[in-house]
Enzyme design. Sequence first.
Site, PDB file in Angstrom:
ATOM      1  N   ASP A 139       0.822  -1.212   0.000  1.00 48.98           N
ATOM      2  CA  ASP A 139       0.000   0.000   0.000  1.00 48.98           C
ATOM      3  C   ASP A 139       0.861   1.270   0.000  1.00 48.98           C
ATOM      4  OD1 ASP A 139      -2.438   1.338   0.055  1.00 48.98           O
ATOM      5  OD2 ASP A 139      -3.230   0.162   1.720  1.00 48.98           O
TER       6      ASP A 139
ATOM      7  N   GLU B 150      -0.774   1.924  -5.047  1.00 51.96           N
ATOM      8  CA  GLU B 150      -0.597   3.360  -4.744  1.00 51.96           C
ATOM      9  C   GLU B 150      -1.676   4.193  -5.432  1.00 51.96           C
ATOM     10  OE1 GLU B 150       0.046   4.444  -8.122  1.00 51.96           O
ATOM     11  OE2 GLU B 150       1.298   5.950  -7.135  1.00 51.96           O
ATOM     12  N   TRP B 151      -2.775   3.515  -5.743  1.00 50.86           N
ATOM     13  CA  TRP B 151      -4.038   4.168  -6.132  1.00 50.86           C
ATOM     14  C   TRP B 151      -3.954   4.955  -7.437  1.00 50.86           C
ATOM     15  CZ3 TRP B 151      -2.613   6.660  -1.028  1.00 50.86           C
ATOM     16  CH2 TRP B 151      -2.664   5.712   0.004  1.00 50.86           C
ATOM     17  N   GLY B 152      -2.911   4.709  -8.226  1.00 47.00           N
ATOM     18  CA  GLY B 152      -2.790   5.426  -9.500  1.00 47.00           C
ATOM     19  C   GLY B 152      -2.240   6.827  -9.355  1.00 47.00           C
TER      20      GLY B 152
ATOM     21  N   ASP C   8      -9.958   3.794  -3.535  1.00 49.78           N
ATOM     22  CA  ASP C   8     -10.671   2.617  -3.029  1.00 49.78           C
ATOM     23  C   ASP C   8     -12.099   2.530  -3.547  1.00 49.78           C
ATOM     24  OD1 ASP C   8      -8.387   2.247  -1.601  1.00 49.78           O
ATOM     25  OD2 ASP C   8      -9.346   2.198   0.369  1.00 49.78           O
TER      26      ASP C   8
HETATM   27  C1  GLA Z   1      -5.935   1.317   1.476  1.00 49.95           C
HETATM   28  C2  GLA Z   1      -6.087   0.358   0.309  1.00 49.95           C
HETATM   29  C3  GLA Z   1      -7.240  -0.591   0.592  1.00 49.95           C
HETATM   30  C4  GLA Z   1      -6.965  -1.366   1.878  1.00 49.95           C
HETATM   31  C5  GLA Z   1      -6.727  -0.376   3.029  1.00 49.95           C
HETATM   32  C6  GLA Z   1      -6.226  -1.080   4.280  1.00 49.95           C
HETATM   33  O1  GLA Z   1      -7.024   2.171   1.584  1.00 49.95           O
HETATM   34  O2  GLA Z   1      -6.297   1.057  -0.907  1.00 49.95           O
HETATM   35  O3  GLA Z   1      -7.424  -1.488  -0.491  1.00 49.95           O
HETATM   36  O4  GLA Z   1      -5.838  -2.178   1.694  1.00 49.95           O
HETATM   37  O5  GLA Z   1      -5.762   0.599   2.680  1.00 49.95           O
HETATM   38  O6  GLA Z   1      -5.980  -0.189   5.324  1.00 49.95           O
END
Ligand code: GLA
Length: 423
Positions: free
Chosen positions: A170, A203-205, A225
């Site tokens: 993450d 890392e969400w892009g 997310d």
């Molecule tokens: C981030 C990630 C999620 C999950 C949470 C856990 O938000 O994007 O997919 O893994 O952390 O805390």
Amino acid sequence: MKLYTKTLLAAILGTALHVNAIAQTADGAAPVAVAKDQPIAQAGNFAPTPPMGWNTWNTFQTNIDEPLLKGMVDAYVSSGMRDAGYKYFVLDDGWMTMERDKNGDLVADPKKFPNGMKAFADYVHTKGLKFGIYNCAGNKTCAGYPGSRGHEYQDARLYASFGVDFLKYDWCNTDSLNAREAYITMSQALKASGRAITFSLCEWGNHQPWLWAKGVGELYRTTGDITASFDKDKHFNSWTALSVMSILDKQPAIAKYNGPNHWNDPDMLEVGNGMSFNEDKAHFSLWCMLAAPLAAGNDLRKMSAQTQGILTNKDAIAIDQDALGIAATRIYQVDSLEVWAKPLANNEVAVCFLNRSASVKQITYNWQQQAIENEPNNIHIDFAKASFKLHDIWANKDLGTTKKEFKQTLTGHSVIVVRLVKQ
Ligand code: GLA
């Protein structure tokens, strides 16, 4: 001759020589720079097709423990998920204690996992599944547990000793870390661990991983997310809160970066977590069209026959797992009606008709208005020249050919998915 760092050479040669040379320091000093054109160790290539599995987060967050999860492993098998192709069982955030031990090692929370993590991994393996775990590139995970920053090689060795096969990594609490460098460090640490570990970047892009994550890991999150939230009237709104739809809308621009061993990851599935049957079916179909990793996130012990039917639909999974690994693009969009197309191996094509509005819509689609092209794979389909039979994968029936206009009714938030086979 190309210049390799000692770390890289060590990774390539499979030795542990100087493996800490590139690791970040615990006090947060800058990592060794990795030049843009510097060769990196190749990813393990452990994912020729999009990884399929189950992850704890969407339903349980950090409320996990061994008895609960053993039950989930059993349900994974008895529900037919394993036989449908799902392979990984992944523990997300919340599996460890809040502090490392005196040696600096992460510790599986003894209250949650009284037999330790190796024993749980062994249980997963005895069921013919692969075991995944979670950590974070920052000082702490998103839920506040110890992160891997400054401990990358130590943590990778620990995971290998547990029998870990997959790491989700993450991006919380990373301050000014350079994303590419941080993920390369962990990627090399995993390789140096000597165990085959699929690497999932999360890392969400934020730093466009589609431009650099190929060769670092096998999959990388493209977006924030996915949510499973309720609106004020207690209606489920993963769809209307734009979670599923807004993630979808970000995918066409990066579709060309998707492919075997480097998958765009639009996040885990919310199938079975409260959306309507049509919404779940649409969400699953669209993720399959995108050639997305399929990580179920529902309670497998309690899923309905409808949810089980969606998650294990062979024809939908075959579209996701197609050997070409091409992500669908949107080829038609008028108001709330859309058409997405995904070229498949053997000159076949998957086409998904989507009604993203809540009301019933009629679609009339003339195949000849849009050819299907994919230059890298030398695919050019002109429906004026070639005719295809249509098979509706959810209704499991044939729907004529591309010679005729496609006229169908789509209820709100629903899809029709057809597989096109040349005739
Ligand atoms: C981030 C990630 C999620 C999950 C949470 C856990 O938000 O994007 O997919 O893994 O952390 O805390």
